[in-house]
Design an enzyme around this catalytic site. Sequence first.
Site, PDB file in Angstrom:
ATOM      1  N   LEU A  15       0.823  -1.211   0.000  1.00 49.64           N
ATOM      2  CA  LEU A  15       0.000   0.000   0.000  1.00 49.64           C
ATOM      3  C   LEU A  15       0.862   1.268   0.000  1.00 49.64           C
ATOM      4  O   LEU A  15       0.550   2.264  -0.648  1.00 49.64           O
ATOM      5  CB  LEU A  15      -0.919   0.000   1.226  1.00 49.64           C
ATOM      6  CG  LEU A  15      -1.872   1.177   1.283  1.00 49.64           C
ATOM      7  CD1 LEU A  15      -3.043   0.954   0.332  1.00 49.64           C
ATOM      8  CD2 LEU A  15      -2.402   1.398   2.687  1.00 49.64           C
ATOM      9  N   HIS A 233     -15.424  -1.708   0.830  1.00 48.21           N
ATOM     10  CA  HIS A 233     -15.733  -0.857  -0.323  1.00 48.21           C
ATOM     11  C   HIS A 233     -17.162  -1.058  -0.831  1.00 48.21           C
ATOM     12  O   HIS A 233     -17.871  -0.098  -1.125  1.00 48.21           O
ATOM     13  CB  HIS A 233     -14.766  -1.147  -1.475  1.00 48.21           C
ATOM     14  CG  HIS A 233     -13.317  -1.092  -1.070  1.00 48.21           C
ATOM     15  ND1 HIS A 233     -12.852  -0.212  -0.132  1.00 48.21           N
ATOM     16  CD2 HIS A 233     -12.245  -1.803  -1.482  1.00 48.21           C
ATOM     17  CE1 HIS A 233     -11.531  -0.390   0.019  1.00 48.21           C
ATOM     18  NE2 HIS A 233     -11.155  -1.356  -0.787  1.00 48.21           N
TER      19      HIS A 233
HETATM   20  C1  BG6 Z   1      -8.021  -2.762  -1.528  1.00 45.20           C
HETATM   21  C2  BG6 Z   1      -7.992  -4.250  -1.504  1.00 45.20           C
HETATM   22  O1  BG6 Z   1      -8.679  -2.247  -0.400  1.00 45.20           O
HETATM   23  O2  BG6 Z   1      -8.699  -2.318  -2.710  1.00 45.20           O
HETATM   24  C3  BG6 Z   1      -7.303  -4.792  -2.739  1.00 45.20           C
HETATM   25  O3  BG6 Z   1      -7.318  -4.698  -0.347  1.00 45.20           O
HETATM   26  C4  BG6 Z   1      -7.936  -4.237  -3.997  1.00 45.20           C
HETATM   27  O4  BG6 Z   1      -7.330  -6.205  -2.767  1.00 45.20           O
HETATM   28  C5  BG6 Z   1      -8.068  -2.723  -3.910  1.00 45.20           C
HETATM   29  O5  BG6 Z   1      -7.119  -4.585  -5.081  1.00 45.20           O
HETATM   30  C6  BG6 Z   1      -8.886  -2.163  -5.068  1.00 45.20           C
HETATM   31  O6  BG6 Z   1      -8.840  -0.767  -5.028  1.00 45.20           O
HETATM   32  P1  BG6 Z   1      -8.974   0.101  -6.355  1.00 45.20           P
HETATM   33  O7  BG6 Z   1      -8.889   1.501  -5.892  1.00 45.20           O
HETATM   34  O8  BG6 Z   1      -7.843  -0.316  -7.254  1.00 45.20           O
HETATM   35  O9  BG6 Z   1     -10.298  -0.268  -6.941  1.00 45.20           O
END
Ligand code: BG6
Length: 464
Positions: A15, A233
């Site tokens: 991250l 999310h």
């Molecule tokens: C993260 C997850 O929170 O969100 C990941 O841990 C995932 O596994 C990512 O790939 C996706 O985020 P974005 O912003 O690329 O859609």
Amino acid sequence: MKHVLFTIFGATGNLMYKKLLPALYHLKIQNRLPEDTKIICIGRKDFTTESYIEDARSRVNGNVNWDVLGDILLYYKMEITNSNDYTILNEYINQNCAPQLDAKIFYLSTAPNFFPIIAKGISDAGLVSKNDGISRVIFEKPFGEDLTSAKTYNELMNRYFDESQIYRIDHYLGKEMIRNILVVRFANRVFEDIWNNKGIESVKIIVKETEGILSRGEYYDAAGALRDMVQSHMMQMISLIAMEPPMNFDTDELRDEKVKVIDKLSCCPIDLNNLIIGQYKGYLQEKNVKQDSNTETFVFIKAKIDNERWSGVPFYLITGKKLDEKKSEIVITFKDNSSAYKKWKPGSIMKNQLIIRVAPNDGISFQINTKLPGLQMDVAPTVMDYCHSCQAIGNLPEAYERLILDMIEGNTIQFTRWDEIESSWKFIDDIKTKSNLEQKSLMVYETYQELAKIIEKEYGVKFE
Ligand code: BG6
């Protein structure tokens, strides 16, 4: 605000390289960071600040002028499980930062099982005091592994910090198009009367990814798609789409309304198997994954919201790794206009559809029926398209950039409150227990098309 300190635990993790360092860099070059901002990057690896930057250079994508970041960044090696190391960290901060800080941010970008030990460490060493007015502690998602562990973490956190100091981050809340949901829903009179079961036939929440689990085997194998994506999310996306209008958008009333929706959400009825789980072929060969792992890398859920507005409307959630494309979007299909159907050729009128594209190509499209050019009165679907990123001057701000500014300013509204976390874990735990997930057979998939076919066959719903 002048003197700000960021202390980031887990600074050698994915991250940090993928999101946090680029976000801090962009803010710095746009002069959005306070004048005296220091970033202390904490990890176990044996780096100096110079060698950390050298290593980060090869891991961070995009153009970064490392001299700019190098001016404000320090690497600090410590063992986060060793309580003495926090006292030494405190001394290090005193030596390297302004004596009077305006904001102290502790970012826990680690696996959740390290949250208690870090929280205790920074608290015992006097780095953060309850209600000190300047400290904020940021917890990366997932907050816990299930409802029980999340509750335990939360009780512990409340021992050390005040709720106003706790920032549970969900980076989707910093995304432009997620924030745009509020505007689309509540600033447009056209949607007001039909944003319910009388006007809407179904809602699809789609988050597809092409990448696998990268180097995150240890974390992901214990989490799986339900905990990694759905609990956070996707819950945020559903709650913003389905909540009742809040009195205000920038106060706790917004979060109150979101919780009410998650409380009424269920995978319905579980005994009818409204759930498909899958694992991509080759997952078991990924690094740090158990050889007999039955962790799901794909989930499809047919859910419902048990309230007056949404009774009878299916909410389909679909997410997975190693699928055909990288795409996050919300598809709202409106009910058909049955009286109009009789006037035109069967099958010529399409249902209106609103698509909120979170990524890529951030924007909105709306499908309506129009007359085909010519002498006849034939009808064809037309898509009106709005490109959000095209309207931006320069690049759109990344989600983490916005949320970092909120942390500095002490604004918690775009972070998840404890009761949102609690309700979403209830939803996930319910699925896990009632659907007997451990025993459920995992579909091993090679392509997204195989999954989409099954969903269409069993649920009569198409996913592109
Ligand atoms: C993260 C997850 O929170 O969100 C990941 O841990 C995932 O596994 C990512 O790939 C996706 O985020 P974005 O912003 O690329 O859609």
